[in-house]
Scaffold this motif. Structure first.
Motif, PDB file in Angstrom:
ATOM      1  N   GLN A  62       0.831  -1.209   0.000  1.00  0.00           N
ATOM      2  CA  GLN A  62       0.000   0.000   0.000  1.00  0.00           C
ATOM      3  C   GLN A  62       0.869   1.264   0.000  1.00  0.00           C
ATOM      4  OE1 GLN A  62      -2.458  -0.656   3.420  1.00  0.00           O
ATOM      5  NE2 GLN A  62      -3.969  -1.907   2.332  1.00  0.00           N
ATOM      6  N   ALA A  63       1.957   1.225   0.769  1.00  0.00           N
ATOM      7  CA  ALA A  63       2.868   2.378   0.828  1.00  0.00           C
ATOM      8  C   ALA A  63       3.530   2.615  -0.530  1.00  0.00           C
ATOM      9  CB  ALA A  63       3.912   2.166   1.918  1.00  0.00           C
ATOM     10  N   LEU A  64       3.930   1.532  -1.188  1.00  0.00           N
ATOM     11  CA  LEU A  64       4.521   1.662  -2.528  1.00  0.00           C
ATOM     12  C   LEU A  64       3.521   2.251  -3.513  1.00  0.00           C
ATOM     13  CD1 LEU A  64       6.550  -1.684  -2.819  1.00  0.00           C
ATOM     14  CD2 LEU A  64       7.518   0.616  -3.090  1.00  0.00           C
ATOM     15  N   ARG A  65       2.273   1.769  -3.462  1.00  0.00           N
ATOM     16  CA  ARG A  65       1.243   2.240  -4.398  1.00  0.00           C
ATOM     17  C   ARG A  65       0.940   3.718  -4.224  1.00  0.00           C
ATOM     18  NH1 ARG A  65      -2.799  -2.986  -3.951  1.00  0.00           N
ATOM     19  NH2 ARG A  65      -1.915  -4.179  -5.694  1.00  0.00           N
ATOM     20  N   SER A  66       1.102   4.213  -2.998  1.00  0.00           N
ATOM     21  CA  SER A  66       0.763   5.619  -2.740  1.00  0.00           C
ATOM     22  C   SER A  66       1.982   6.544  -2.857  1.00  0.00           C
ATOM     23  CB  SER A  66       0.158   5.762  -1.343  1.00  0.00           C
ATOM     24  OG  SER A  66       1.129   5.468  -0.355  1.00  0.00           O
ATOM     25  N   SER A  67       3.130   5.979  -3.301  1.00  0.00           N
ATOM     26  CA  SER A  67       4.358   6.773  -3.364  1.00  0.00           C
ATOM     27  C   SER A  67       4.759   7.082  -4.801  1.00  0.00           C
ATOM     28  CB  SER A  67       5.504   6.022  -2.660  1.00  0.00           C
ATOM     29  OG  SER A  67       5.230   5.845  -1.287  1.00  0.00           O
ATOM     30  N   ASP A  68       5.552   8.125  -4.948  1.00  0.00           N
ATOM     31  CA  ASP A  68       6.086   8.532  -6.252  1.00  0.00           C
ATOM     32  C   ASP A  68       7.529   8.078  -6.444  1.00  0.00           C
ATOM     33  OD1 ASP A  68       3.766  10.313  -7.013  1.00  0.00           O
ATOM     34  OD2 ASP A  68       4.405  11.275  -5.143  1.00  0.00           O
ATOM     35  N   ALA A  69       8.200   7.779  -5.323  1.00  0.00           N
ATOM     36  CA  ALA A  69       9.609   7.386  -5.397  1.00  0.00           C
ATOM     37  C   ALA A  69       9.927   6.463  -4.226  1.00  0.00           C
ATOM     38  CB  ALA A  69      10.509   8.614  -5.371  1.00  0.00           C
ATOM     39  N   PHE A  70      11.036   5.734  -4.372  1.00  0.00           N
ATOM     40  CA  PHE A  70      11.469   4.754  -3.367  1.00  0.00           C
ATOM     41  C   PHE A  70      12.979   4.907  -3.165  1.00  0.00           C
ATOM     42  CE2 PHE A  70      13.326   0.560  -2.439  1.00  0.00           C
ATOM     43  CZ  PHE A  70      12.611   0.192  -1.308  1.00  0.00           C
ATOM     44  N   ILE A  71      13.405   4.938  -1.903  1.00  0.00           N
ATOM     45  CA  ILE A  71      14.833   5.121  -1.602  1.00  0.00           C
ATOM     46  C   ILE A  71      15.321   4.018  -0.679  1.00  0.00           C
ATOM     47  CG2 ILE A  71      16.554   6.636  -0.542  1.00  0.00           C
ATOM     48  CD1 ILE A  71      14.789   9.010  -1.209  1.00  0.00           C
ATOM     49  N   TRP A  72      16.411   3.354  -1.110  1.00  0.00           N
ATOM     50  CA  TRP A  72      17.197   2.560  -0.162  1.00  0.00           C
ATOM     51  C   TRP A  72      17.984   3.553   0.667  1.00  0.00           C
ATOM     52  CZ3 TRP A  72      19.769  -1.406  -3.979  1.00  0.00           C
ATOM     53  CH2 TRP A  72      18.999  -2.576  -4.030  1.00  0.00           C
ATOM     54  N   GLY A  73      17.709   3.621   1.953  1.00  0.00           N
ATOM     55  CA  GLY A  73      18.204   4.729   2.753  1.00  0.00           C
ATOM     56  C   GLY A  73      19.551   4.584   3.402  1.00  0.00           C
ATOM     57  N   GLY A  74      20.523   4.101   2.702  1.00  0.00           N
ATOM     58  CA  GLY A  74      21.900   4.183   3.172  1.00  0.00           C
ATOM     59  C   GLY A  74      22.412   2.937   3.877  1.00  0.00           C
ATOM     60  N   GLY A  75      23.732   2.770   3.786  1.00  0.00           N
ATOM     61  CA  GLY A  75      24.397   1.710   4.533  1.00  0.00           C
ATOM     62  C   GLY A  75      24.540   0.406   3.786  1.00  0.00           C
ATOM     63  N   SER A  76      24.931  -0.625   4.536  1.00  0.00           N
ATOM     64  CA  SER A  76      25.258  -1.933   3.954  1.00  0.00           C
ATOM     65  C   SER A  76      24.013  -2.812   3.880  1.00  0.00           C
ATOM     66  CB  SER A  76      26.344  -2.617   4.790  1.00  0.00           C
ATOM     67  OG  SER A  76      27.492  -1.822   4.865  1.00  0.00           O
ATOM     68  N   LEU A  77      23.064  -2.402   3.058  1.00  0.00           N
ATOM     69  CA  LEU A  77      21.825  -3.179   2.914  1.00  0.00           C
ATOM     70  C   LEU A  77      22.032  -4.383   2.009  1.00  0.00           C
ATOM     71  CD1 LEU A  77      19.258  -0.248   2.439  1.00  0.00           C
ATOM     72  CD2 LEU A  77      20.011  -1.345   4.563  1.00  0.00           C
ATOM     73  N   ILE A  78      22.879  -4.207   0.988  1.00  0.00           N
ATOM     74  CA  ILE A  78      23.074  -5.278   0.013  1.00  0.00           C
ATOM     75  C   ILE A  78      24.426  -5.940   0.259  1.00  0.00           C
ATOM     76  CG2 ILE A  78      23.081  -5.877  -2.449  1.00  0.00           C
ATOM     77  CD1 ILE A  78      20.387  -4.865  -1.360  1.00  0.00           C
ATOM     78  N   GLN A  79      24.412  -6.902   1.182  1.00  0.00           N
ATOM     79  CA  GLN A  79      25.581  -7.717   1.501  1.00  0.00           C
ATOM     80  C   GLN A  79      25.073  -9.059   2.005  1.00  0.00           C
ATOM     81  OE1 GLN A  79      26.194  -8.639   4.848  1.00  0.00           O
ATOM     82  NE2 GLN A  79      24.539  -7.391   5.700  1.00  0.00           N
ATOM     83  N   ASP A  80      25.867 -10.103   1.840  1.00  0.00           N
ATOM     84  CA  ASP A  80      25.408 -11.437   2.252  1.00  0.00           C
ATOM     85  C   ASP A  80      26.348 -12.089   3.261  1.00  0.00           C
ATOM     86  OD1 ASP A  80      27.516 -12.080   0.593  1.00  0.00           O
ATOM     87  OD2 ASP A  80      26.285 -12.909  -1.013  1.00  0.00           O
ATOM     88  N   ILE A  81      27.047 -11.254   4.047  1.00  0.00           N
ATOM     89  CA  ILE A  81      27.931 -11.787   5.080  1.00  0.00           C
ATOM     90  C   ILE A  81      27.171 -12.003   6.382  1.00  0.00           C
ATOM     91  CG2 ILE A  81      29.894 -11.196   6.579  1.00  0.00           C
ATOM     92  CD1 ILE A  81      30.785 -12.184   3.911  1.00  0.00           C
ATOM     93  N   THR A  82      26.450 -10.968   6.847  1.00  0.00           N
ATOM     94  CA  THR A  82      25.731 -11.106   8.116  1.00  0.00           C
ATOM     95  C   THR A  82      24.357 -11.745   7.920  1.00  0.00           C
ATOM     96  OG1 THR A  82      24.817  -8.875   7.928  1.00  0.00           O
ATOM     97  CG2 THR A  82      26.887  -9.106   9.111  1.00  0.00           C
ATOM     98  N   SER A  83      23.812 -11.668   6.709  1.00  0.00           N
ATOM     99  CA  SER A  83      22.501 -12.269   6.447  1.00  0.00           C
ATOM    100  C   SER A  83      22.357 -12.582   4.970  1.00  0.00           C
ATOM    101  CB  SER A  83      21.386 -11.310   6.888  1.00  0.00           C
ATOM    102  OG  SER A  83      20.132 -11.762   6.427  1.00  0.00           O
TER     103      SER A  83
END
Length: 345
Positions: A62-83
């Motif tokens: 629902q939040a995506l549908r009501s939004s105009d833009a989407f932001i990955w908000g910083g940091g090491s989100l895309i890594q596969d060491i800790t998860s």
């Protein structure tokens, strides 16, 4: 313009909360942020923003549908060491936002390590379809260059986070040294015991007051509580949730000993001498960029006496970053604000 912000928010991690606080500080005025959080009530109360539950699929869609833009908000989100699950969570959200034709921004990213081919493929596909990408270190920039994906490189945005004065800090004995350790497989009981003995020796030699500063209670507080009895009358555990207050602590500190990346960035930006204990390549990158002294935990000396003497030497003779260097890094970090202005125009 409504913009959905996604990161490791509402999980009690001071570094990720600092990234969120800085992102909110840098968003253009015409933007209404909506934050996906692990603790929506707390996030709403602290930042006075609209929120959604990051783990409630209906709420997220629902939040995506009501939004105009989407932001990955910083940091090491895309890594596969800790998860191994984490990159698929964030990658799926980004892919869905792109499929829904939202403007998408990968903001202030620290990419990797990426050990699995599937994760690398996911990362390459999602980054390549972003409206704008900014990264915070040269290793992430090199990876995007290899993938021929355009990007902007600038220092971690938390360099530019506005700090707040901490009530009661100046009533504590001075001079002060801040210590931030976190639980990690490399921080074995023996290494923690050696660090504690070294800290006791360091305190006696320097007559400093030790501030034990957990950045994430679930990971850091028990370690602080293990150390504190050894420094009973000359230390204090200080738990702060507001990232601007966390950064403000370092205004009143002479030196910082830290494992966590953002403890070192906050300390360096406030003019403290810093000594790093690295558990992650992102900390090594900061050490290289700033010529910051420290050890990898995996190669920490076994001799507590040597550790203590090294800290004493750095306290006595080490230099903080110059005011000119700090201002340069702050000015460069503000490039992340320009990325948002361009992407969300």
């Amino acid at each position: 313009m409504r913009v959905l912000l996604s990161g490791y928010y509402g999980k009690g991690n001071g570094g990720d909360e600092a990234l969120l606080a800085t992102l909110l500080q840098m968003l253009p005025e015409h933007v209404t942020p909506v934050v996906l959080s692990g603790n929506p009530q707390e996030t709403q109360h602290r930042y006075h923003v609209e929120v959604g539950d990051r783990m409630a699929p209906l709420s997220v869609i629902q939040a995506l549908r009501s939004s105009d833009a989407f932001i990955w908000g910083g940091g090491s989100l895309i890594q596969d060491i800790t998860s191994s699950i984490s990159p698929f969570y964030y990658g799926s959200l980004m892919a869905l936002a792109q499929k829904m034709k939202l403007k998408t921004v990968a903001w202030a990213q620290g990419i990797g390590p990426l050990k699995r081919s599937l994760t690398r493929s996911l990362a390459r596909n999602t980054y390549s379809n972003c409206t704008k990408v900014s990264v915070r270190d040269r290793a992430s920039a090199a990876l995007l260059s290899d993938w021929q994906i355009p990007f902007i490189l600038a220092p971690d945005p938390v360099w530019a986070l506005e700090s707040k004065p901490v009530p009661g800090l100046w009533d504590l004995p001075a001079p002060r040294v801040a210590v931030t350790l976190r639980s990690h497989p490399q921080l074995t009981q023996m290494r923690l015991a050696n660090l504690t003995r070294a800290l006791v020796d360091f305190q006696k030699a320097t007559q400093t007051f030790i501030l034990l500063l957990p950045f994430q209670k679930s990971e850091d507080l028990s370690i602080a509580e293990t150390i504190q009895p050894q420094l009973a009358d000359v230390s204090k555990i200080m738990c702060l949730e507001d990232p601007q207050l966390l950064k403000g602590v370092y205004r009143g500190v002479e030196m910082a000993i830290g494992m966590r990346l953002h403890s070192l960035i906050m300390a360096a930006s406030e003019g403290c001498r810093c000594f790093a204990l690295s558990y992650d390549p992102k900390v090594n990158r900061l050490m290289e960029d700033l010529d910051m002294p420290g050890w990898d935990l995996a190669s920490l000396p076994d001799d507590a006496n040597l550790i203590g003497k090294t800290w004493i030497e750095h306290y006595a003779n080490g230099n903080p970053l110059s005011p000119e260097k700090i201002q340069f890094l702050i000015d460069r970090a503000l490039i992340h604000r320009e990325v948002l202005s361009q992407a969300l125009a």
